[in-house]
Design a protein around this motif. Sequence first.
Motif, PDB file in Angstrom:
ATOM      1  N   ALA A   1       0.822  -1.214   0.000  1.00 56.06           N
ATOM      2  CA  ALA A   1       0.000   0.000   0.000  1.00 56.06           C
ATOM      3  C   ALA A   1       0.851   1.257   0.000  1.00 56.06           C
ATOM      4  O   ALA A   1       0.426   2.300  -0.466  1.00 56.06           O
ATOM      5  N   GLY A   2       2.076   1.186   0.516  1.00 55.90           N
ATOM      6  CA  GLY A   2       2.896   2.375   0.583  1.00 55.90           C
ATOM      7  C   GLY A   2       3.864   2.537  -0.566  1.00 55.90           C
ATOM      8  O   GLY A   2       4.667   3.454  -0.570  1.00 55.90           O
ATOM      9  N   ARG A   3       3.831   1.630  -1.543  1.00 52.73           N
ATOM     10  CA  ARG A   3       4.750   1.760  -2.663  1.00 52.73           C
ATOM     11  C   ARG A   3       4.068   1.245  -3.931  1.00 52.73           C
ATOM     12  O   ARG A   3       3.041   0.580  -3.879  1.00 52.73           O
ATOM     13  N   LEU A   4       4.654   1.576  -5.062  1.00 56.88           N
ATOM     14  CA  LEU A   4       4.101   1.147  -6.340  1.00 56.88           C
ATOM     15  C   LEU A   4       4.844  -0.087  -6.811  1.00 56.88           C
ATOM     16  O   LEU A   4       6.035  -0.036  -7.126  1.00 56.88           O
TER      17      LEU A   4
ATOM     18  N   ASP B   1     -12.031   1.341  -7.483  1.00 55.93           N
ATOM     19  CA  ASP B   1     -10.591   1.446  -7.275  1.00 55.93           C
ATOM     20  C   ASP B   1     -10.200   2.623  -6.398  1.00 55.93           C
ATOM     21  O   ASP B   1      -9.020   2.822  -6.116  1.00 55.93           O
ATOM     22  N   ARG B   2     -11.186   3.408  -5.974  1.00 57.69           N
ATOM     23  CA  ARG B   2     -10.879   4.520  -5.084  1.00 57.69           C
ATOM     24  C   ARG B   2     -10.278   4.032  -3.774  1.00 57.69           C
ATOM     25  O   ARG B   2      -9.565   4.772  -3.095  1.00 57.69           O
TER      26      ARG B   2
ATOM     27  N   ARG C   1      -1.974   6.439  -5.954  1.00 55.62           N
ATOM     28  CA  ARG C   1      -0.627   6.996  -6.053  1.00 55.62           C
ATOM     29  C   ARG C   1      -0.118   6.952  -7.486  1.00 55.62           C
ATOM     30  O   ARG C   1       0.568   7.877  -7.940  1.00 55.62           O
ATOM     31  N   LEU C   2      -0.458   5.891  -8.220  1.00 62.88           N
ATOM     32  CA  LEU C   2      -0.053   5.831  -9.626  1.00 62.88           C
ATOM     33  C   LEU C   2      -0.747   6.931 -10.421  1.00 62.88           C
ATOM     34  O   LEU C   2      -0.124   7.593 -11.258  1.00 62.88           O
ATOM     35  N   ALA C   3      -2.031   7.146 -10.147  1.00 64.47           N
ATOM     36  CA  ALA C   3      -2.767   8.199 -10.844  1.00 64.47           C
ATOM     37  C   ALA C   3      -2.134   9.564 -10.591  1.00 64.47           C
ATOM     38  O   ALA C   3      -2.017  10.387 -11.508  1.00 64.47           O
TER      39      ALA C   3
ATOM     40  N   GLY D   1      -0.437  11.820 -13.476  1.00 62.39           N
ATOM     41  CA  GLY D   1      -0.895  13.175 -13.729  1.00 62.39           C
ATOM     42  C   GLY D   1       0.248  14.175 -13.708  1.00 62.39           C
ATOM     43  O   GLY D   1       0.365  15.024 -14.607  1.00 62.39           O
ATOM     44  N   GLN D   2       1.104  14.087 -12.701  1.00 65.18           N
ATOM     45  CA  GLN D   2       2.245  15.000 -12.606  1.00 65.18           C
ATOM     46  C   GLN D   2       3.174  14.835 -13.807  1.00 65.18           C
ATOM     47  O   GLN D   2       3.641  15.822 -14.395  1.00 65.18           O
ATOM     48  N   GLY D   3       3.413  13.579 -14.189  1.00 66.10           N
ATOM     49  CA  GLY D   3       4.318  13.316 -15.301  1.00 66.10           C
ATOM     50  C   GLY D   3       3.781  13.796 -16.632  1.00 66.10           C
ATOM     51  O   GLY D   3       4.508  14.402 -17.433  1.00 66.10           O
ATOM     52  N   VAL D   4       2.495  13.537 -16.896  1.00 63.08           N
ATOM     53  CA  VAL D   4       1.904  13.938 -18.171  1.00 63.08           C
ATOM     54  C   VAL D   4       1.867  15.461 -18.278  1.00 63.08           C
ATOM     55  O   VAL D   4       2.194  16.034 -19.329  1.00 63.08           O
ATOM     56  N   ARG D   5       1.469  16.142 -17.201  1.00 63.53           N
ATOM     57  CA  ARG D   5       1.421  17.609 -17.252  1.00 63.53           C
ATOM     58  C   ARG D   5       2.796  18.206 -17.534  1.00 63.53           C
ATOM     59  O   ARG D   5       2.943  19.122 -18.354  1.00 63.53           O
ATOM     60  N   ALA D   6       3.811  17.693 -16.862  1.00 62.56           N
ATOM     61  CA  ALA D   6       5.165  18.215 -17.060  1.00 62.56           C
ATOM     62  C   ALA D   6       5.663  17.933 -18.471  1.00 62.56           C
ATOM     63  O   ALA D   6       6.306  18.788 -19.102  1.00 62.56           O
ATOM     64  N   GLU D   7       5.363  16.745 -18.994  1.00 64.40           N
ATOM     65  CA  GLU D   7       5.863  16.381 -20.322  1.00 64.40           C
ATOM     66  C   GLU D   7       5.146  17.142 -21.423  1.00 64.40           C
ATOM     67  O   GLU D   7       5.771  17.565 -22.402  1.00 64.40           O
ATOM     68  N   VAL D   8       3.849  17.358 -21.287  1.00 68.71           N
ATOM     69  CA  VAL D   8       3.124  18.176 -22.265  1.00 68.71           C
ATOM     70  C   VAL D   8       3.717  19.588 -22.292  1.00 68.71           C
ATOM     71  O   VAL D   8       3.974  20.151 -23.372  1.00 68.71           O
ATOM     72  N   ALA D   9       3.943  20.164 -21.132  1.00 73.32           N
ATOM     73  CA  ALA D   9       4.500  21.522 -21.063  1.00 73.32           C
ATOM     74  C   ALA D   9       5.885  21.576 -21.697  1.00 73.32           C
ATOM     75  O   ALA D   9       6.205  22.520 -22.449  1.00 73.32           O
ATOM     76  N   ARG D  10       6.710  20.586 -21.430  1.00 79.10           N
ATOM     77  CA  ARG D  10       8.076  20.573 -21.975  1.00 79.10           C
ATOM     78  C   ARG D  10       8.060  20.465 -23.495  1.00 79.10           C
ATOM     79  O   ARG D  10       8.743  21.229 -24.200  1.00 79.10           O
ATOM     80  N   LEU D  11       7.278  19.524 -24.014  1.00 75.18           N
ATOM     81  CA  LEU D  11       7.271  19.280 -25.460  1.00 75.18           C
ATOM     82  C   LEU D  11       6.586  20.419 -26.222  1.00 75.18           C
ATOM     83  O   LEU D  11       7.013  20.784 -27.327  1.00 75.18           O
ATOM     84  N   GLU D  12       5.537  20.983 -25.642  1.00 71.75           N
ATOM     85  CA  GLU D  12       4.869  22.088 -26.334  1.00 71.75           C
ATOM     86  C   GLU D  12       5.782  23.315 -26.387  1.00 71.75           C
ATOM     87  O   GLU D  12       5.742  24.063 -27.372  1.00 71.75           O
ATOM     88  N   ALA D  13       6.592  23.515 -25.367  1.00 70.37           N
ATOM     89  CA  ALA D  13       7.555  24.625 -25.399  1.00 70.37           C
ATOM     90  C   ALA D  13       8.565  24.423 -26.521  1.00 70.37           C
ATOM     91  O   ALA D  13       8.939  25.369 -27.227  1.00 70.37           O
TER      92      ALA D  13
END
Length: 299
Positions: A86-89, A268-269, A276-278, A282-294
């Motif tokens: 429960a505490g790790r992926l 699954d809530r 934690r995976l979600a 979310g953090q990864g996709v947001r950062a990668e979209v911002a990086r690539l769009e720049a």
Amino acid sequence: MDWDDLRVFLAVARGESLSAAGRALKCDAATVGRRIGRLEEDLGAKLFVKSPQGYQLSEAGGRLLPHAEAAEAAMSGAAEELSGAAGRLTGQLRIGAPDGCANYLLPQVCAAICDANPGLEIQIVALPRVFNLSKREADMAIAVSRPSAGRLTVQKLADYHLHLAAHEDYLARTPPIRAKADLAGHRMIGYIPDMIFDKELDYFAETGAGTVGLASNSVSVQMQMVRAGAGVGIVHDFAIPFCPGVRRVLPGSVAIARTFWLIRHADDRRSERLTRLAEALGQGVRAEVARLEALAAQE
């Protein structure tokens, strides 16, 4: 009621056939059939109706389904607690996504998540269609429109942008494109109209362009057409850095904004692991979209 029988019931409900359930459970179809027969006898109710299309839930089966799914979620949560997961992926997780997101965003995002979580295995299923989480085609799915029905939880992943684009070789040998009206003299690349699986993908009404001369149901194939200098297409800004020579066209006149949504089954809530995976996704996709769009804006 035995949990193993419920597990077999869920496999048939999701696979809609004894053979598909057998493959999921790693046993033969005859065994699955006997287990379903025994469960129906114990409950005194017919759980499935057999048709040419396969095994469909009966009225009684439909009433049993949410209880079986809740039991599945409880068993999964208990296993996480007892194993210390429960505490790790850790373990195996399957993410369904449209092929543009799956090709240009998820490989590097999921690699980073796996690097940070040894023991985690992620499977990316890239299909140009909507995923059915009730049948457990994936543990979670990314979609381009927010679902309005079903026992689902939905969270916003990231906004993203699309523009007209073409390869510099194509632009060098064809008439210049200075305004939307100039698009009439160019071959357009886009979706096969009757294979657009989500209204959010029907971009051409927003461009003022004519008919599609080269088409595919795959975003990645469309991008390869653009990269090959075959015409002008509507492409994700986050894909442009992967395609040297592709340039945005009329960025000040044609700009399309869309949103990625992360969808999970409501049961699954209770899973801290999936939550934690979600969050990491979310953090990864947001950062990668911002990086690539720049990077795309610099092209």
